[in-house]
Design a protein around this motif. Structure first.
Motif, PDB file in Angstrom:
ATOM      1  N   GLY A   1      87.035 108.857  -7.571  1.00 48.69           N
ATOM      2  CA  GLY A   1      87.940 110.114  -7.561  1.00 48.69           C
ATOM      3  C   GLY A   1      89.338 109.904  -7.065  1.00 48.69           C
ATOM      4  N   GLY A   2      89.315 108.543  -6.487  1.00 48.99           N
ATOM      5  CA  GLY A   2      90.875 108.578  -5.989  1.00 48.99           C
ATOM      6  C   GLY A   2      91.764 107.745  -6.616  1.00 48.99           C
ATOM      7  N   SER A   3      92.795 107.385  -6.350  1.00 46.73           N
ATOM      8  CA  SER A   3      94.201 107.112  -7.133  1.00 46.73           C
ATOM      9  C   SER A   3      94.674 105.719  -6.556  1.00 46.73           C
ATOM     10  CB  SER A   3      95.259 107.867  -7.195  1.00 46.73           C
ATOM     11  OG  SER A   3      94.869 109.506  -7.734  1.00 46.73           O
ATOM     12  N   ARG A   4      95.181 105.009  -7.668  1.00 51.92           N
ATOM     13  CA  ARG A   4      95.805 103.763  -7.266  1.00 51.92           C
ATOM     14  C   ARG A   4      96.845 103.556  -8.298  1.00 51.92           C
ATOM     15  NH1 ARG A   4      94.170 101.075  -2.543  1.00 51.92           N
ATOM     16  NH2 ARG A   4      94.858  98.985  -2.499  1.00 51.92           N
ATOM     17  N   ARG A   5      98.213 102.937  -7.919  1.00 56.23           N
ATOM     18  CA  ARG A   5      99.092 102.508  -8.689  1.00 56.23           C
ATOM     19  C   ARG A   5      99.345 101.088  -8.772  1.00 56.23           C
ATOM     20  NH1 ARG A   5     105.403 104.080  -9.129  1.00 56.23           N
ATOM     21  NH2 ARG A   5     105.692 102.546  -7.449  1.00 56.23           N
ATOM     22  N   LEU A   6      99.123 100.378  -9.956  1.00 57.75           N
ATOM     23  CA  LEU A   6      99.495  99.038 -10.052  1.00 57.75           C
ATOM     24  C   LEU A   6     100.882  98.831 -10.531  1.00 57.75           C
ATOM     25  CD1 LEU A   6      96.123  97.967 -12.170  1.00 57.75           C
ATOM     26  CD2 LEU A   6      96.765  98.354  -9.584  1.00 57.75           C
ATOM     27  N   SER A   7     101.424  97.679  -9.995  1.00 52.27           N
ATOM     28  CA  SER A   7     102.954  97.645 -10.624  1.00 52.27           C
ATOM     29  C   SER A   7     102.782  95.766 -11.023  1.00 52.27           C
ATOM     30  CB  SER A   7     103.790  97.128  -9.296  1.00 52.27           C
ATOM     31  OG  SER A   7     103.692  98.606  -8.750  1.00 52.27           O
ATOM     32  N   CYS A   8     103.749  95.737 -12.064  1.00 52.30           N
ATOM     33  CA  CYS A   8     103.780  94.591 -12.824  1.00 52.30           C
ATOM     34  C   CYS A   8     105.514  94.268 -12.837  1.00 52.30           C
ATOM     35  CB  CYS A   8     103.220  94.578 -14.182  1.00 52.30           C
ATOM     36  SG  CYS A   8     103.575  93.211 -15.394  1.00 52.30           S
ATOM     37  N   ALA A   9     105.797  93.244 -11.975  1.00 50.70           N
ATOM     38  CA  ALA A   9     107.077  92.649 -12.016  1.00 50.70           C
ATOM     39  C   ALA A   9     107.427  91.447 -12.753  1.00 50.70           C
ATOM     40  CB  ALA A   9     107.831  92.839 -10.697  1.00 50.70           C
ATOM     41  N   PRO A  10     108.298  91.454 -13.820  1.00 40.93           N
ATOM     42  CA  PRO A  10     108.689  90.102 -14.194  1.00 40.93           C
ATOM     43  C   PRO A  10     109.394  89.368 -13.057  1.00 40.93           C
ATOM     44  CG  PRO A  10     109.288  91.895 -15.781  1.00 40.93           C
ATOM     45  CD  PRO A  10     108.882  92.623 -14.442  1.00 40.93           C
ATOM     46  N   SER A  11     109.358  88.091 -13.098  1.00 41.87           N
ATOM     47  CA  SER A  11     109.965  87.171 -12.224  1.00 41.87           C
ATOM     48  C   SER A  11     111.422  87.016 -12.542  1.00 41.87           C
ATOM     49  CB  SER A  11     109.255  85.804 -12.070  1.00 41.87           C
ATOM     50  OG  SER A  11     109.321  85.200 -13.348  1.00 41.87           O
ATOM     51  N   GLY A  12     111.789  87.404 -13.768  1.00 42.12           N
ATOM     52  CA  GLY A  12     113.193  87.184 -14.444  1.00 42.12           C
ATOM     53  C   GLY A  12     113.587  88.123 -15.506  1.00 42.12           C
TER      54      GLY A  12
END
Length: 121
Positions: free
Chosen positions: A15-26
């Motif tokens: 029931g909880g929430s989570r936010r994933l991030s995906c960052a390019p190195s360049g």
């Protein structure tokens, strides 16, 4: 060589929430789309969500209405907002970017190393 760095995984209650991030190195040139796959032990890798460079999104039926993918066009960081998480969402989440090589006109994928999401009480 640009690579993708995921973050945001962890343990969350049902029931909880989570936010994933995906960052390019360049910088990424020729970006076609970005997305998230997940791998659950004993199952095939599943496409969870994707977003094109134009902003069109697509979702697996199992996450529609609960997950939302977005992308910051200024730096091509992708996000996966996961709400109302279920134990079945547990898995290793991989970020990917589909890129068009302008010189060869061929597409290829860049992958992150994955971030674990565990949904458990």
């Amino acid at each position: 060589q640009v690579h993708l760095v995921e973050s945001g995984g962890g343990l969350v209650h049902p029931g909880g929430s989570r936010r994933l991030s995906c960052a390019p190195s360049g910088s990424i040139f020729g970006l076609v789309a970005m997305g998230w796959d997940r791998r659950v032990p004993g199952k095939e890798r599943e496409l969870v969500a994707s977003i094109t460079d134009g902003g069109r999104t697509d979702y697996a039926d199992s996450v529609k209405g609960r997950f939302a993918i977005s992308r910051d066009p200024t730096d091509n960081t992708a996000y996966l907002q996961m709400n109302n998480l279920e134990p079945e969402d547990t898995g290793l989440y991989f970020c990917w970017a589909n890129v068009l090589d302008m010189s060869t006109k061929r597409k290829f994928n860049i992958w992150g190393e994955g971030t674990q999401v565990t949904v458990s009480s």
